[in-house]
Design an enzyme around this catalytic site. Sequence first.
Site, PDB file in Angstrom:
ATOM      1  N   ARG A   1      -0.741 -10.376  -0.487  1.00 27.47           N
ATOM      2  CA  ARG A   1      -0.507 -10.983   0.658  1.00 27.47           C
ATOM      3  C   ARG A   1       0.614 -10.392   1.551  1.00 27.47           C
ATOM      4  O   ARG A   1       1.504 -10.214   0.953  1.00 27.47           O
ATOM      5  CB  ARG A   1      -0.168 -12.452   0.420  1.00 27.47           C
ATOM      6  CG  ARG A   1      -1.067 -13.092  -0.680  1.00 27.47           C
ATOM      7  CD  ARG A   1      -2.298 -13.571   0.265  1.00 27.47           C
ATOM      8  NE  ARG A   1      -2.305 -13.987   1.130  1.00 27.47           N
ATOM      9  CZ  ARG A   1      -3.524 -14.218   2.357  1.00 27.47           C
ATOM     10  NH1 ARG A   1      -4.652 -13.653   1.649  1.00 27.47           N
ATOM     11  NH2 ARG A   1      -3.264 -14.989   3.091  1.00 27.47           N
TER      12      ARG A   1
ATOM     13  N   HIS B   1       4.624   1.076  -4.471  1.00 28.08           N
ATOM     14  CA  HIS B   1       3.428   1.625  -3.577  1.00 28.08           C
ATOM     15  C   HIS B   1       2.645   2.682  -4.212  1.00 28.08           C
ATOM     16  O   HIS B   1       3.673   3.727  -4.318  1.00 28.08           O
ATOM     17  CB  HIS B   1       3.808   1.510  -2.026  1.00 28.08           C
ATOM     18  CG  HIS B   1       2.780   1.969  -1.299  1.00 28.08           C
ATOM     19  ND1 HIS B   1       1.785   1.004  -0.935  1.00 28.08           N
ATOM     20  CD2 HIS B   1       2.563   3.234  -0.709  1.00 28.08           C
ATOM     21  CE1 HIS B   1       0.836   1.793   0.091  1.00 28.08           C
ATOM     22  NE2 HIS B   1       1.325   2.985   0.051  1.00 28.08           N
TER      23      HIS B   1
ATOM     24  N   ASP C   1       4.969  -1.842   3.632  1.00 26.67           N
ATOM     25  CA  ASP C   1       5.074  -0.533   2.948  1.00 26.67           C
ATOM     26  C   ASP C   1       6.279   0.547   3.751  1.00 26.67           C
ATOM     27  O   ASP C   1       6.223   1.626   3.433  1.00 26.67           O
ATOM     28  CB  ASP C   1       3.874   0.322   2.752  1.00 26.67           C
ATOM     29  CG  ASP C   1       2.782  -0.324   2.050  1.00 26.67           C
ATOM     30  OD1 ASP C   1       3.252  -1.053   1.012  1.00 26.67           O
ATOM     31  OD2 ASP C   1       1.606  -0.199   2.291  1.00 26.67           O
TER      32      ASP C   1
HETATM   33  C1  GRF Z   1      -0.511  -0.439  -8.079  1.00 25.57           C
HETATM   34  O1  GRF Z   1      -1.275   0.452  -7.850  1.00 25.57           O
HETATM   35  C2  GRF Z   1       0.576  -0.676  -7.320  1.00 25.57           C
HETATM   36  O2  GRF Z   1       1.135   0.480  -6.918  1.00 25.57           O
HETATM   37  C3  GRF Z   1      -0.054  -1.388  -5.978  1.00 25.57           C
HETATM   38  O3  GRF Z   1      -0.876  -2.400  -6.508  1.00 25.57           O
HETATM   39  C4  GRF Z   1      -1.432  -1.793  -7.702  1.00 25.57           C
HETATM   40  C5  GRF Z   1      -1.169  -2.970  -8.665  1.00 25.57           C
HETATM   41  O4  GRF Z   1      -1.549  -2.430  -9.971  1.00 25.57           O
HETATM   42  N1  GRF Z   1       0.996  -2.051  -4.941  1.00 25.57           N
HETATM   43  P1  GRF Z   1      -1.239  -3.528 -11.298  1.00 25.57           P
HETATM   44  O5  GRF Z   1      -1.588  -4.887 -10.665  1.00 25.57           O
HETATM   45  O6  GRF Z   1       0.195  -3.564 -11.581  1.00 25.57           O
HETATM   46  O7  GRF Z   1      -1.976  -3.122 -12.526  1.00 25.57           O
END
Ligand code: GRF
Length: 220
Positions: free
Chosen positions: A93, A111, A147
């Site tokens: 979100r 990220h 980001d």
């Molecule tokens: C990860 O790649 C993170 O960098 C991005 O969303 C993804 C989340 O994956 N923000 P998870 O739910 O932690 O497995």
Amino acid sequence: MARKRVAILISGRGSNMTALIEAAADPDFPAEIALVLSNRADAGGLARAAEAGIATAVIDHKAYGSRAEFDAAMDARLRADAIDLVCLAGFMRLLTDGFVEGWRDRMINIHPSLLPLFPGLHTHERAIEAGMRLHGCTVHFVRAQMDSGPIIGQAAVPIALDDTPDTLSKRVLTAEHQLYPLALALVASGLASVENERLVMQGDVPADLAGMLLSPHFGG
Ligand code: GRF
């Protein structure tokens, strides 16, 4: 020093959440995971958090008339639980400026790219299309612009010539699971802070907490 109380915000599978929970299981880790909060009741990470004995909460964004009201509900829950630090981990979100400012320098995000390259979605596909030979992930303090924000740590992985977004995302995810606990430890211990929108480190930072990783996970 008291361990910092951390809330992890998720929307999905929660593999980074799990990495943080596992790291914080060590009593020497400078943070404890006090709450996992999801905007989706079907987020896979919720069950994993509950299994680990961690309090969970669902605040469904669809139940609120505006982003501001949803964010206010999250903010109220975080403050009621005496949360010190917020970790975004696949939380899908957009946050209002007011919420972001309320947690300024106390909210971090992971990220899947080497920011400031490739903010937004589909980062692995975009890195391959751009012909990059390196890719990776970034943990940063959260600012109103998506980001962006002072970078705490980064991990780099190579891109193989035959990588697909899927193979590359797996390599980056392994690095994410190493980087996020390291970056949280830097912030929770007070070793890392922000001055003039850049990261500053207090004192001698141990080499294993240096905040940058070159991934050894490259098989070909
Ligand atoms: C990860 O790649 C993170 O960098 C991005 O969303 C993804 C989340 O994956 N923000 P998870 O739910 O932690 O497995």
